[in-house]
Design an enzyme around this catalytic site. Structure first.
Site, PDB file in Angstrom:
ATOM      1  N   ALA A  85      55.458  82.454   5.171  1.00 28.46           N
ATOM      2  CA  ALA A  85      55.021  81.496   6.013  1.00 28.46           C
ATOM      3  C   ALA A  85      54.297  82.330   7.023  1.00 28.46           C
ATOM      4  CB  ALA A  85      55.783  80.529   6.569  1.00 28.46           C
ATOM      5  N   CYS A  86      52.954  82.248   7.429  1.00 23.04           N
ATOM      6  CA  CYS A  86      52.628  82.818   8.608  1.00 23.04           C
ATOM      7  C   CYS A  86      51.976  81.762   9.680  1.00 23.04           C
ATOM      8  CB  CYS A  86      51.324  83.626   8.329  1.00 23.04           C
ATOM      9  SG  CYS A  86      49.915  82.713   7.449  1.00 23.04           S
ATOM     10  N   PRO A  87      51.606  82.220  10.760  1.00 22.87           N
ATOM     11  CA  PRO A  87      51.043  81.140  12.023  1.00 22.87           C
ATOM     12  C   PRO A  87      50.126  80.231  11.361  1.00 22.87           C
ATOM     13  CG  PRO A  87      51.340  83.371  12.997  1.00 22.87           C
ATOM     14  CD  PRO A  87      51.568  83.447  11.387  1.00 22.87           C
TER      15      PRO A  87
ATOM     16  N   GLY B 181      48.942  79.812   8.257  1.00 24.04           N
ATOM     17  CA  GLY B 181      49.368  79.315   7.042  1.00 24.04           C
ATOM     18  C   GLY B 181      48.294  79.387   5.815  1.00 24.04           C
TER      19      GLY B 181
ATOM     20  N   THR C 111      50.466  84.008   3.972  1.00 21.81           N
ATOM     21  CA  THR C 111      51.447  83.028   3.447  1.00 21.81           C
ATOM     22  C   THR C 111      51.398  83.355   1.860  1.00 21.81           C
ATOM     23  OG1 THR C 111      51.482  81.504   4.968  1.00 21.81           O
ATOM     24  CG2 THR C 111      52.352  81.057   2.912  1.00 21.81           C
TER      25      THR C 111
END
Length: 532
Positions: A39-41, A43, A47
């Site tokens: 997951a990344c900020p 998304g 991700t």
């Protein structure tokens, strides 16, 4: 491996130890099994790139690995039976893992999402080692870290950074919805009039009785007001989900309350960040004491929201809100007054930041600054929208420039895998996904990153010089209808793309080093095989 204490109960609840680990004689029953969450900020890019890199490398290593991508469109949830049979879990995330308690009892390793792209083999090997180490940190029944984990690699600095990124991730849809609705309103009605008179129009006119108001003006007022109300949730959502990132669900209510206080005081997004951190930390600390059951049941729904809201809101009102509001007023006036050389300099700096680490922390700081500032934009103060356009245009340059270099200008200097990545990078760059350049940067950072930064600096300076504005926080070339200064926007991107493409090709030409396909992250490496 042996499991002790309270963790053992959670461990067995997720599946028998025999499902996960070797037998007592050391023999392994079938292939090793792992699960992972990425997951990344935003998304969007990191991700899925991390998920692909981990899955491809695991397949090469003979390890069964299933990945849950918690992206902007939701999560592809892992089957509970798959989790029950896993030996360990890999968390490659820059934001908090949703519903972490599903992994209770599992040994885990955790890192930033970018490590899942750059070092998938190392992460898989560490997870396999953790599965056999009884002292390895495990996910507990309440989803928090065990004591071993808290004293491990993730300190408070990392937790706070993750919480802020969580807040930014949840905030972006509010900005996107609000900003685009306001932009459409400005397209169908006079921007200054609709912004100034929306409340009066909606207070007197209805669709069945427009009076002196034109239909276009009325619809413009409706769209503007919906967008304005949505974008006013920017700061409360930012604060609420920062607090959620630190304290889970008990932090949401006090976080939103602190964000509303920040809005009321004019403290803006900085006040929202501070308020969210205060609310989240207070809520987290209040969850730590072991209380009697009758009192513990009241904590998350009554006592924690009450005390954390009072703590964060009180500090904002009485101590720190005022100075932050004064700083925000000064910053807004400075940005609104920027023109000429100062605006070009700001654009160059933002372009440099966007292209320096291709979706990493520096890139996210510039992007978050632009997104959070959109809430202060008005029909007469377009500086925040100019910053947004600058950030978007600059962030598009690295993948587009590398696509140009690898598929057109310097094909022979790139591996077959890189040329394939280049084809994909055309679409990623056009969609403002800077991470499309990561495979190139990982394989050859000393040439790719400086070339990307040079193109980004020129693009950022040009977009600010031309006064290009964007009411939308994302979308790349697909949001051209809501870009003011479309030709200048496209021209700035094209110039930066050509600069990056030419420079990286020249640098490859002078000092080219042959690389194997295996050096590209996410592509199975053929040089060596690790026995597990």
């Amino acid at each position: 491996g042996a499991v002790g204490g309270a963790a053992a109960a959670s461990f067995v609840a997720n599946g028998s130890p025999e499902d996960r680990t070797a037998g007592t004689g050391g023999e392994q029953r079938g292939p090793r099994r792992l699960v992972a969450v990425t997951a990344c900020p935003t998304g969007i890019a990191h991700t899925y790139m991390a998920a692909d890199a981990l899955a491809n490398t695991a397949q090469e290593m003979g390890v069964e690995l299933q990945v849950e991508t918690q992206g902007s469109s939701g999560a592809t949830r892992l089957d509970p039976q798959v989790i029950a049979q896993a030996e360990a879990v890999i968390f490659a995330t820059d934001v908090d893992v949703r519903e972490r308690t599903r992994f209770a009892g599992l040994p885990y390793i955790a890192s930033a999402v970018k490590r899942g792209i750059d070092e998938p083999r190392e992460m898989i090997e560490e997870a396999l080692a953790a599965a056999e180490d009884p002292r390895a940190p495990r996910v507990t029944g309440d989803g928090t870290d065990t004591a071993d984990a808290l004293t491990g690699s993730e300190g408070w600095g990392s937790r706070i950074r993750k919480a802020v990124m969580t807040g930014v991730s949840y905030m972006i849809p509010f900005v996107a919805a609000g900003g685009l609705l306001m932009a459409i309103a400005f397209m169908i009605a006079d921007p200054v009039l609709v912004a100034q008179q929306a409340d009066d129009i909606l207070g007197t006119a209805t669709l069945g009785n427009l009076g002196d108001v034109s239909l276009g003006m009325y619809l413009g007022a409706v769209l503007f007001k919906i967008g304005n109300l949505a974008i006013n949730l920017l700061v409360p959502a930012l604060a609420g989900y920062i607090a959620y990132g630190l304290a889970d669900r008990p932090g949401i209510a006090p976080g939103f309350a602190a964000g509303l206080v920040a809005n009321f005081m004019g403290a803006g997004f900085i006040g929202g960040i501070v308020g969210g951190l205060l609310a989240g930390l207070c809520a987290y600390w209040l969850t730590l004491p072991k209380l009697p059951r009758w009192l513990g049941s009241l904590m998350p729904v009554v006592i924690i929201p009450l005390l954390a809201s009072l703590f964060a809101g009180g500090l904002l009102f009485l101590v720190i809100g005022g100075p932050i509001a004064m700083f925000m007023t000064w910053l807004t006036s400075v940005l609104a007054g920027m023109s000429g050389a100062s605006a070009v300099t700001l654009g160059a700096v933002l372009g440099l930041m966007m292209c320096s680490d291709l979706g990493g922390p520096i890139n996210k700081v510039a992007y978050s600054f632009a997104v959070a500032g959109l809430g202060a934009a008005t029909a007469t103060n377009t500086a925040p929208q100019e910053i947004m356009a600058t950030v978007i245009a600059s962030g598009m340059v690295p993948p587009l420039g590398l696509a140009l270099a690898s598929t057109v200008l310097g094909r022979r200097y790139f591996t077959a895998a890189e040329r394939e990545n280049g084809k994909t990078s055309w679409l990623l760059g056009a969609s403002f996904i800077s991470e499309g350049a990561i495979p190139f940067a990982a394989a050859d950072p000393l040439r790719v990153i400086p070339a990307s930064m040079l193109g980004g600096v020129v693009t950022g300076a040009m977009t600010m010089a031309f006064g290009v504005t964007s009411a939308a926080p994302h979308g790349g070339i697909w949001i051209l209808p809501v870009i003011d200064g479309r030709l200048a926007f496209v021209a700035s991107i094209l110039v930066g793309t050509v600069i990056t493409g030419v420079v990286v090709t020249v640098l490859k030409r002078f000092g080219h080093v042959e690389k194997s396909v295996g050096e590209v992250p996410g592509v199975p490496q053929t040089k060596q095989t690790v026995e597990v």
